[in-house]
Design a protein around this motif. Structure first.
Motif, short mmCIF file in Angstrom:
data_model
loop_
_atom_site.label_atom_id
_atom_site.label_comp_id
_atom_site.label_asym_id
_atom_site.label_seq_id
_atom_site.Cartn_x
_atom_site.Cartn_y
_atom_site.Cartn_z
N VAL A 40 0.86 -1.18 0.00
CA VAL A 40 0.00 0.00 0.00
C VAL A 40 0.90 1.23 0.00
O VAL A 40 1.67 1.45 0.93
N TRP A 41 0.78 2.03 -1.04
CA TRP A 41 1.67 3.17 -1.26
C TRP A 41 0.98 4.48 -0.84
O TRP A 41 -0.15 4.76 -1.23
N ILE A 42 1.68 5.28 -0.02
CA ILE A 42 1.18 6.58 0.43
C ILE A 42 2.01 7.66 -0.25
O ILE A 42 3.20 7.80 0.00
N GLN A 43 1.37 8.43 -1.12
CA GLN A 43 2.11 9.43 -1.87
C GLN A 43 2.47 10.64 -1.02
O GLN A 43 1.91 10.86 0.06
N GLY A 44 3.40 11.45 -1.51
CA GLY A 44 3.85 12.63 -0.79
C GLY A 44 3.16 13.89 -1.26
O GLY A 44 2.14 13.86 -1.92
N GLY A 45 3.77 15.03 -0.88
CA GLY A 45 3.22 16.33 -1.24
C GLY A 45 3.15 17.29 -0.08
O GLY A 45 2.41 18.28 -0.13
N GLY A 46 3.91 17.03 0.98
CA GLY A 46 3.96 17.95 2.10
C GLY A 46 2.64 18.13 2.82
O GLY A 46 2.44 19.13 3.52
N VAL B 274 -1.52 -1.24 -4.10
CA VAL B 274 -2.63 -0.31 -3.87
C VAL B 274 -2.07 1.10 -3.77
O VAL B 274 -1.12 1.35 -3.02
N THR B 275 -2.64 2.04 -4.53
CA THR B 275 -2.30 3.45 -4.41
C THR B 275 -3.60 4.22 -4.16
O THR B 275 -4.69 3.73 -4.47
N GLY C 226 4.38 11.09 2.50
CA GLY C 226 3.91 9.71 2.62
C GLY C 226 4.75 8.92 3.60
O GLY C 226 4.23 8.07 4.34
N ALA C 227 6.06 9.20 3.63
CA ALA C 227 6.94 8.56 4.61
C ALA C 227 6.74 9.16 5.99
O ALA C 227 6.82 8.45 7.01
#
Length: 536
Positions: free
Chosen positions: A117-123, A148-149, A207-208
């Motif tokens: 399961v991937w959690i995208q970034g973007g501050g 999964v995104t 995301g991290a």
């Protein structure tokens, strides 16, 4: 003629069979995916929560409504609306809580494949790495994982805080969207051939940061939603309390003309999206001089986020699962203004991101990073751009990763750390170097990301792609980056017992283990020691 009819009948039979095999009943809706010729079936734009609009604006995510008929799952859902862009960009919407799945077509209910399961970034202020395609990772895994995104709310839509929101709505809703996805996975992923008891979360940047917040959520309460985590460029930005975040709520109320309304939250909820987006801008944090890179973000709410991130990990209040943390050599270059010309401008930038920083902290920073012999000149930049980038990169990204690796190792949990140093000729010439999250291109494969990869990832740096995909898919499959690593890749050893500081140095045709240099350890020990002073 008979042969033509037979061929047509066979085609129609296969078409119907393919349609039936790619239609999944989730209870609240049935979604039909696409079985592609490369052996991957994808479901795009699956709704995982109700539209967070109207009375649900600024509220925790709710279950999706039941809909009749088969829903087409061939298009990505709209992205969540970012901060600082008016009008709202095309392809974005408040109604944005959708996920995508990439699955080996041979997967069936009984297969129980590992899930990524991937959690995208973007501050926490935009969805900056959306719609990544899981095909490359699945193929690198030998068709043995699911990917999964998803999108989650950002800016004020996901992270508005203050007394009124806490009382009449919910805070930290962007994080709660992520938890909603993980609960969705636990409930539904077996219908796609996935194993709900083998879920690895991954993410980059915010995301991290989300991964570190999920690891320490509710003081480290393990709800069984994930079983390992891989964080790329884990970000420790400042985390304010609900009271400290009141200024942002007040400013939004004033800018939208809701100040005279007896129920300001109801007024904000009654506005159309354009009225909010018109004034959805970054403003300076209290006691800072200029707007930060990212204004909205998670807050300490005493529940989901019970305290500062550093403090929770210092107190052992985190979920003990195998982890990867790591960073790029030049984490700060894409953030610091290239026209940073003086020490004063450098310190002003840092203070705008960390308003609680004191003079004695800045004195250390100036000594370590900003002496004249550390200035460097690059095209279209001023001499203090790179030194300031080095400082910001360590404070926000690199030092938290080093700290977390040590904490997990000291807790007896398998912990791996990486230093990504794959150099792209154009990026080196410009001074951006090995910049923030550039390793995504190698992990996913440069043809499967939504941005523009460095050209060298298709040429001179192409060999690093199978190396990174081997480590990552091995970790997804075995909670260990080594068993399925790419042939010829070195063993990626754990961080050690807390004193070894072992990490893998990743460079095209030159990947090997290294030890964190003592000078960097000294700097990171200091930044870690004052992390709570900086509200990290």
């Amino acid at each position: 003629m008979i042969l033509c009819h037979l061929a047509l009948s066979t085609f129609l039979f296969n078409l119907v069979a393919s349609s039936q095999s790619s239609t999944v009943n989730l209870g609240y809706a049935r979604y039909q995916g696409q079985a592609l010729p490369d052996g991957i079936t994808q479901w795009l734009g699956i709704r995982y929560a109700a539209a967070p609009v109207g009375p649900l604006r600024f509220s925790a995510p709710q279950d999706p409504e039941t809909v009749e008929g088969v829903q087409d799952a061939s298009q990505h859902g709209p992205l969540c609306i970012p901060t600082g862009e008016y009008p709202a960009p095309a392809g974005t919407s408040e109604d944005c809580l959708f996920l995508d799945l990439y699955v080996p077509s041979a997967a069936r209910n009984a297969t129980k494949l590992p899930v990524f399961v991937w959690i995208q970034g973007g501050g926490f202020n935009q969805n900056s790495s959306p719609n990544y395609n899981g095909t490359g990772l699945i193929k690198a895994s030998e068709m043995a994982i699911l990917v999964v995104t998803f999108n989650y709310r950002v800016g004020p839509y996901g992270f508005l805080s203050g007394a009124e929101v806490s009382k009449g709505g919910s805070v930290n809703n962007g994080l709660k969207d992520q938890i909603k996805v993980l609960k969705w996975v636990k409930t539904h992923i077996s219908k796609f051939g996935g194993d709900p008891n083998h879920v690895v979360i991954g993410g980059d940047s915010a995301g991290a940061a989300s991964i570190t917040l999920l690891l320490s959520a509710y003081g480290g309460e393990d709800q069984g939603l994930f079983h390992a985590a891989a964080a790329e460029s884990q970000s420790f930005g400042p985390v304010w309390t609900i009271d400290q975040s009141q200024f942002a709520y007040n400013n939004l109320v004033i800018r939208t003309g809701c100040a005279s309304d007896p129920d300001t939250l109801a007024c904000l909820r009654s506005l159309d999206t354009a009225s909010i987006q018109r004034v959805n801008i970054n403003t300076p944090l209290p006691s800072a001089q200029t707007p930060p890179l990212y204004m909205y973000g998670p807050v300490v709410d005493g529940d989901l986020v019970p305290d500062y991130t550093y403090r929770l990990f210092q107190q052992g209040k985190f979920i003990k699962v195998p982890v990867i943390f790591g960073d790029d050599t030049d984490e700060g270059t894409i953030f610091v203004p290239k026209n940073t010309s003086t020490v004063g401008e450098a310190d002003t930038f840092i203070q705008s991101q960390f308003p609680n920083i004191r003079f004695d902290h800045l004195a250390k920073l100036n000594h370590w990073y900003l002496s004249e012999n550390q200035t460097r000149q690059f095209p279209d930049s001023k001499p203090y751009w790179r030194p300031t980038s080095n400082a910001y990169g360590e404070i926000r990204y690199i030092c938290p990763g080093i700290y977390l690796s040590s904490v997990f190792a000291s807790a007896g949990v398998n912990s791996w750390n990486y230093h990504y140093a794959v150099e792209d000729p154009a990026a080196e010439a410009s001074g951006e170097g090995v910049s923030h999250t550039v390793e995504e291109n190698a992990i996913w494969g440069p043809q499967y990301v939504s941005g523009t990869p460095p050209a060298s990832y298709f040429t001179s740096n192409a060999p690093i792609v199978p190396v990174m995909q081997g480590y990552w898919t091995s970790f997804i499959k075995f909670f260990d980056p080594n068993p399925h690593r790419y042939l010829g890749s070195p063993e990626w050893k754990t961080w050690g017992d807390g004193k070894d500081y072992r990490r893998i140095f990743i460079q095209t045709n030159n990947t090997a283990m290294e030890t964190v240099p003592m000078a960097q350890r000294e700097r990171c020990d200091y930044w870690t020691s004052i992390g709570t002073d900086l509200s990290q």
